[in-house]
Design a protein around this motif. Structure first.
Motif, PDB file in Angstrom:
ATOM      1  N   GLY A 196     -11.837 -13.009   1.315  1.00 38.38           N
ATOM      2  CA  GLY A 196     -12.890 -12.026   1.533  1.00 38.38           C
ATOM      3  C   GLY A 196     -12.489 -10.623   1.128  1.00 38.38           C
ATOM      4  O   GLY A 196     -13.275  -9.878   0.536  1.00 38.38           O
ATOM      5  N   ARG A 197     -11.270 -10.243   1.451  1.00 32.93           N
ATOM      6  CA  ARG A 197     -10.740  -8.933   1.085  1.00 32.93           C
ATOM      7  C   ARG A 197      -9.249  -9.078   0.778  1.00 32.93           C
ATOM      8  O   ARG A 197      -8.541  -9.862   1.409  1.00 32.93           O
ATOM      9  CB  ARG A 197     -10.929  -7.905   2.205  1.00 32.93           C
ATOM     10  N   GLU A 198      -8.786  -8.285  -0.189  1.00 29.81           N
ATOM     11  CA  GLU A 198      -7.362  -8.303  -0.557  1.00 29.81           C
ATOM     12  C   GLU A 198      -6.908  -6.878  -0.826  1.00 29.81           C
ATOM     13  O   GLU A 198      -7.587  -6.119  -1.516  1.00 29.81           O
ATOM     14  CB  GLU A 198      -7.132  -9.182  -1.781  1.00 29.81           C
ATOM     15  N   TYR A 199      -5.752  -6.519  -0.287  1.00 31.90           N
ATOM     16  CA  TYR A 199      -5.240  -5.156  -0.402  1.00 31.90           C
ATOM     17  C   TYR A 199      -3.775  -5.177  -0.844  1.00 31.90           C
ATOM     18  O   TYR A 199      -3.000  -6.039  -0.421  1.00 31.90           O
ATOM     19  CB  TYR A 199      -5.313  -4.428   0.947  1.00 31.90           C
ATOM     20  N   ASP A 200      -3.395  -4.214  -1.679  1.00 35.62           N
ATOM     21  CA  ASP A 200      -1.994  -3.921  -1.958  1.00 35.62           C
ATOM     22  C   ASP A 200      -1.638  -2.713  -1.104  1.00 35.62           C
ATOM     23  O   ASP A 200      -2.171  -1.617  -1.304  1.00 35.62           O
ATOM     24  CB  ASP A 200      -1.772  -3.622  -3.439  1.00 35.62           C
ATOM     25  N   THR A 201      -0.725  -2.892  -0.166  1.00 33.90           N
ATOM     26  CA  THR A 201      -0.505  -1.913   0.898  1.00 33.90           C
ATOM     27  C   THR A 201       0.603  -0.933   0.531  1.00 33.90           C
ATOM     28  O   THR A 201       1.771  -1.315   0.436  1.00 33.90           O
ATOM     29  CB  THR A 201      -0.127  -2.637   2.204  1.00 33.90           C
ATOM     30  N   PRO A 202       0.291   0.344   0.326  1.00 30.42           N
ATOM     31  CA  PRO A 202       1.322   1.323  -0.036  1.00 30.42           C
ATOM     32  C   PRO A 202       2.442   1.373   0.992  1.00 30.42           C
ATOM     33  O   PRO A 202       2.204   1.331   2.208  1.00 30.42           O
ATOM     34  CB  PRO A 202       0.541   2.653  -0.070  1.00 30.42           C
ATOM     35  N   ASP A 203       3.653   1.429   0.490  1.00 29.57           N
ATOM     36  CA  ASP A 203       4.846   1.641   1.332  1.00 29.57           C
ATOM     37  C   ASP A 203       5.121   0.530   2.337  1.00 29.57           C
ATOM     38  O   ASP A 203       5.916   0.699   3.249  1.00 29.57           O
ATOM     39  CB  ASP A 203       4.757   2.969   2.096  1.00 29.57           C
ATOM     40  N   TRP A 204       4.432  -0.621   2.204  1.00 23.73           N
ATOM     41  CA  TRP A 204       4.572  -1.683   3.207  1.00 23.73           C
ATOM     42  C   TRP A 204       4.252  -1.150   4.607  1.00 23.73           C
ATOM     43  O   TRP A 204       4.812  -1.596   5.603  1.00 23.73           O
ATOM     44  CB  TRP A 204       5.994  -2.261   3.212  1.00 23.73           C
ATOM     45  N   SER A 205       3.359  -0.205   4.708  1.00 22.99           N
ATOM     46  CA  SER A 205       3.140   0.527   5.949  1.00 22.99           C
ATOM     47  C   SER A 205       2.310  -0.281   6.957  1.00 22.99           C
ATOM     48  O   SER A 205       1.170  -0.656   6.667  1.00 22.99           O
ATOM     49  CB  SER A 205       2.415   1.839   5.656  1.00 22.99           C
ATOM     50  N   PRO A 206       2.829  -0.515   8.161  1.00 23.98           N
ATOM     51  CA  PRO A 206       2.043  -1.178   9.204  1.00 23.98           C
ATOM     52  C   PRO A 206       0.773  -0.398   9.549  1.00 23.98           C
ATOM     53  O   PRO A 206      -0.278  -0.994   9.807  1.00 23.98           O
ATOM     54  CB  PRO A 206       2.997  -1.240  10.396  1.00 23.98           C
ATOM     55  N   ASP A 207       0.856   0.934   9.552  1.00 24.84           N
ATOM     56  CA  ASP A 207      -0.313   1.750   9.870  1.00 24.84           C
ATOM     57  C   ASP A 207      -1.403   1.569   8.821  1.00 24.84           C
ATOM     58  O   ASP A 207      -2.593   1.457   9.152  1.00 24.84           O
ATOM     59  CB  ASP A 207       0.081   3.226   9.965  1.00 24.84           C
ATOM     60  N   LYS A 208      -0.994   1.534   7.548  1.00 20.97           N
ATOM     61  CA  LYS A 208      -1.979   1.355   6.481  1.00 20.97           C
ATOM     62  C   LYS A 208      -2.545  -0.066   6.504  1.00 20.97           C
ATOM     63  O   LYS A 208      -3.722  -0.282   6.217  1.00 20.97           O
ATOM     64  CB  LYS A 208      -1.347   1.690   5.132  1.00 20.97           C
ATOM     65  N   ALA A 209      -1.704  -1.030   6.857  1.00 24.54           N
ATOM     66  CA  ALA A 209      -2.194  -2.409   6.994  1.00 24.54           C
ATOM     67  C   ALA A 209      -3.223  -2.502   8.112  1.00 24.54           C
ATOM     68  O   ALA A 209      -4.223  -3.234   7.998  1.00 24.54           O
ATOM     69  CB  ALA A 209      -1.032  -3.363   7.260  1.00 24.54           C
ATOM     70  N   GLN A 210      -2.996  -1.768   9.194  1.00 22.87           N
ATOM     71  CA  GLN A 210      -3.971  -1.747  10.292  1.00 22.87           C
ATOM     72  C   GLN A 210      -5.301  -1.181   9.804  1.00 22.87           C
ATOM     73  O   GLN A 210      -6.365  -1.722  10.107  1.00 22.87           O
ATOM     74  CB  GLN A 210      -3.444  -0.922  11.462  1.00 22.87           C
ATOM     75  N   GLN A 211      -5.236  -0.100   9.029  1.00 21.99           N
ATOM     76  CA  GLN A 211      -6.459   0.493   8.491  1.00 21.99           C
ATOM     77  C   GLN A 211      -7.173  -0.480   7.554  1.00 21.99           C
ATOM     78  O   GLN A 211      -8.415  -0.608   7.594  1.00 21.99           O
ATOM     79  CB  GLN A 211      -6.123   1.785   7.754  1.00 21.99           C
ATOM     80  N   GLU A 212      -6.406  -1.173   6.714  1.00 22.27           N
ATOM     81  CA  GLU A 212      -7.001  -2.143   5.793  1.00 22.27           C
ATOM     82  C   GLU A 212      -7.680  -3.277   6.559  1.00 22.27           C
ATOM     83  O   GLU A 212      -8.779  -3.719   6.200  1.00 22.27           O
ATOM     84  CB  GLU A 212      -5.916  -2.697   4.858  1.00 22.27           C
ATOM     85  N   MET A 213      -7.029  -3.733   7.620  1.00 23.23           N
ATOM     86  CA  MET A 213      -7.606  -4.817   8.408  1.00 23.23           C
ATOM     87  C   MET A 213      -8.876  -4.351   9.109  1.00 23.23           C
ATOM     88  O   MET A 213      -9.863  -5.104   9.200  1.00 23.23           O
ATOM     89  CB  MET A 213      -6.575  -5.316   9.423  1.00 23.23           C
ATOM     90  N   GLU A 214      -8.879  -3.126   9.579  1.00 21.38           N
ATOM     91  CA  GLU A 214     -10.094  -2.576  10.193  1.00 21.38           C
ATOM     92  C   GLU A 214     -11.236  -2.538   9.185  1.00 21.38           C
ATOM     93  O   GLU A 214     -12.384  -2.870   9.506  1.00 21.38           O
ATOM     94  CB  GLU A 214      -9.801  -1.179  10.753  1.00 21.38           C
ATOM     95  N   GLN A 215     -10.924  -2.139   7.943  1.00 22.50           N
ATOM     96  CA  GLN A 215     -11.936  -2.115   6.888  1.00 22.50           C
ATOM     97  C   GLN A 215     -12.466  -3.520   6.615  1.00 22.50           C
ATOM     98  O   GLN A 215     -13.678  -3.714   6.431  1.00 22.50           O
ATOM     99  CB  GLN A 215     -11.342  -1.524   5.605  1.00 22.50           C
ATOM    100  N   ALA A 216     -11.565  -4.499   6.580  1.00 19.89           N
ATOM    101  CA  ALA A 216     -11.967  -5.882   6.307  1.00 19.89           C
ATOM    102  C   ALA A 216     -12.865  -6.418   7.415  1.00 19.89           C
ATOM    103  O   ALA A 216     -13.861  -7.103   7.144  1.00 19.89           O
ATOM    104  CB  ALA A 216     -10.734  -6.766   6.148  1.00 19.89           C
ATOM    105  N   ILE A 217     -12.533  -6.108   8.663  1.00 19.90           N
ATOM    106  CA  ILE A 217     -13.350  -6.577   9.791  1.00 19.90           C
ATOM    107  C   ILE A 217     -14.747  -5.973   9.718  1.00 19.90           C
ATOM    108  O   ILE A 217     -15.758  -6.656   9.925  1.00 19.90           O
ATOM    109  CB  ILE A 217     -12.664  -6.228  11.133  1.00 19.90           C
ATOM    110  N   THR A 218     -14.804  -4.695   9.377  1.00 20.11           N
ATOM    111  CA  THR A 218     -16.101  -4.027   9.243  1.00 20.11           C
ATOM    112  C   THR A 218     -16.927  -4.652   8.119  1.00 20.11           C
ATOM    113  O   THR A 218     -18.133  -4.884   8.260  1.00 20.11           O
ATOM    114  CB  THR A 218     -15.911  -2.524   8.976  1.00 20.11           C
TER     115      THR A 218
END
Length: 359
Positions: A196-218
């Motif tokens: 459904g959604r795929e992201y390349d996460t800058p810096d392997w950042s957990p915070d950015k991954a959280q933001q990406e997951m929030e976007q995917a859920i929305t």
């Protein structure tokens, strides 16, 4: 600014130098006690400071009591790493062991080392665009395949593979290993699940991954996400935080990598489905052995070669291990990566440990 960085790195290197006595190997192959420089890319991922660095330094000391180790962590800053490498070369390092922040952009640094006849070992990440002495890492495509297969198995077991969508959280685009993990996962998942959604996460950042997951859920809707392919444990933690925040009562299966302590505990309690256990001890110690040998003017043979787009690099590729809750005891605990007491702290984790016989 450049002068201040140079002085700072020299101070850090002198402070962190290990070993004592004997020659410091001022020239390439300068005796039995060369100076070895180790450069790691970041500290957000637990493994680098907790395992890679101390294991590497301990092995060098065991092999060469008089060897000096210069150490620097770039904190995910490519410009900072360049300054650190240049400073170590200026100080007279005999060997560089380099885990590059941006492995596609450090050929110029390797070339500087070549000009000084200083051999280079690419550690964990394949440096492209130039030849050098060795590459030591894990079979990264296999890592991705294992993650994809574990997720697919979990979805098939739950009967949800065809009924929803998954989210893929890949690693940093500057890390060539990320592309390998992604390619391996796609080999397994493409055509079998809907991404459904795929992201390349800058810096392997957990915070950015959280933001990406929030976007995917929305975007996809909470009930439509049946699984998450996370390339490492830190990002898995970020994704789990996003799902909890979104009100998930039961988390879908989520993958990881690195066997971070928090992830191992999450696997035991059911929040995370699996991790990829990397034998970092073997990787660090193999690299240390090669570094000491190179510093003494030797060049051991490697079991295979990997083409980096420019040259075939002598390579040591190590095997990853997929670990679910039922395998923690016979892998991570058995190998002494963590003690049972470190994992089974209290409450739900301790109860989960008892269920799988970890004590």
């Amino acid at each position: 600014m450049r002068a201040r960085w140079f002085v700072a790195v020299m101070t850090v290197a002198a402070t962190l130098a290990s070993g004592c006595g004997g020659s410091t190997g001022d020239q390439q192959g300068g005796g039995d006690a060369p100076t070895i420089a180790l450069f790691l890319p970041e500290s957000k991922t637990t493994r680098y400071e907790a395992f890679d660095r101390p294991l590497f330094e301990a092995k060098v000391k065991a092999l060469c009591a008089g060897c000096k180790v210069l150490y620097a962590n770039a904190d995910q800053d490519a410009a900072k790493q360049q300054q650190q490498v240049e400073a170590a070369l200026a100080q007279g390092a005999d060997v560089l062991v380099l885990d590059a922040v941006d492995a596609s952009a450090v050929a110029s640094l390797v070339n500087q080392a070549k000009q000084k006849k200083v051999p280079v070992i690419a550690y964990d990440r394949l440096i492209s665009g130039i030849s050098y002495e060795y590459y030591v890492s894990f079979d990264n495509v296999r890592v991705g395949e294992m993650q994809g297969q574990a997720l697919l198995d979990a979805l098939n077991k739950a009967g949800t593979a065809a009924s929803g969508q998954i989210v893929m959280l890949n690693g940093a685009p500057t890390d060539p290993s990320s592309a390998d993990y992604k390619n391996g996962a796609h080999k397994v998942l493409d055509g079998k699940v809907k991404i459904g959604r795929e992201y390349d996460t800058p810096d392997w950042s957990p915070d950015k991954a959280q933001q990406e997951m929030e976007q995917a859920i929305t975007a996809l809707g909470r009930d439509n996400i049946v699984g998450v392919l996370s390339a490492n444990d830190g990002m898995a933690g970020g994704a789990i935080a996003a799902m909890k925040r979104a009100g998930y009562t039961a988390l879908p299966p989520i993958t990881g990598q690195d066997a971070e302590l928090a992830a191992v505990q999450r696997i035991l309690t059911g929040e995370q489905y699996m991790t990829i256990y990397l034998d970092i001890r073997t990787e660090a110690e193999q690299s240390a052995e090669l570094a000491v040998a190179l510093g003494r003017g030797e060049k051991p043979s490697a079991p295979t070669k990997v083409n980096n787009g420019t040259a075939d690099i002598p390579t040591f590729l190590l095997s990853p291990t997929a670990v679910t809750a039922d395998k923690i005891k016979d892998t991570i605990v058995k190998d002494g990566f963590y003690k049972a007491a470190d994992i089974c702290t209290a409450g739900p984790v301790a109860q989960a440990c008892a269920k799988v016989g970890i004590q």
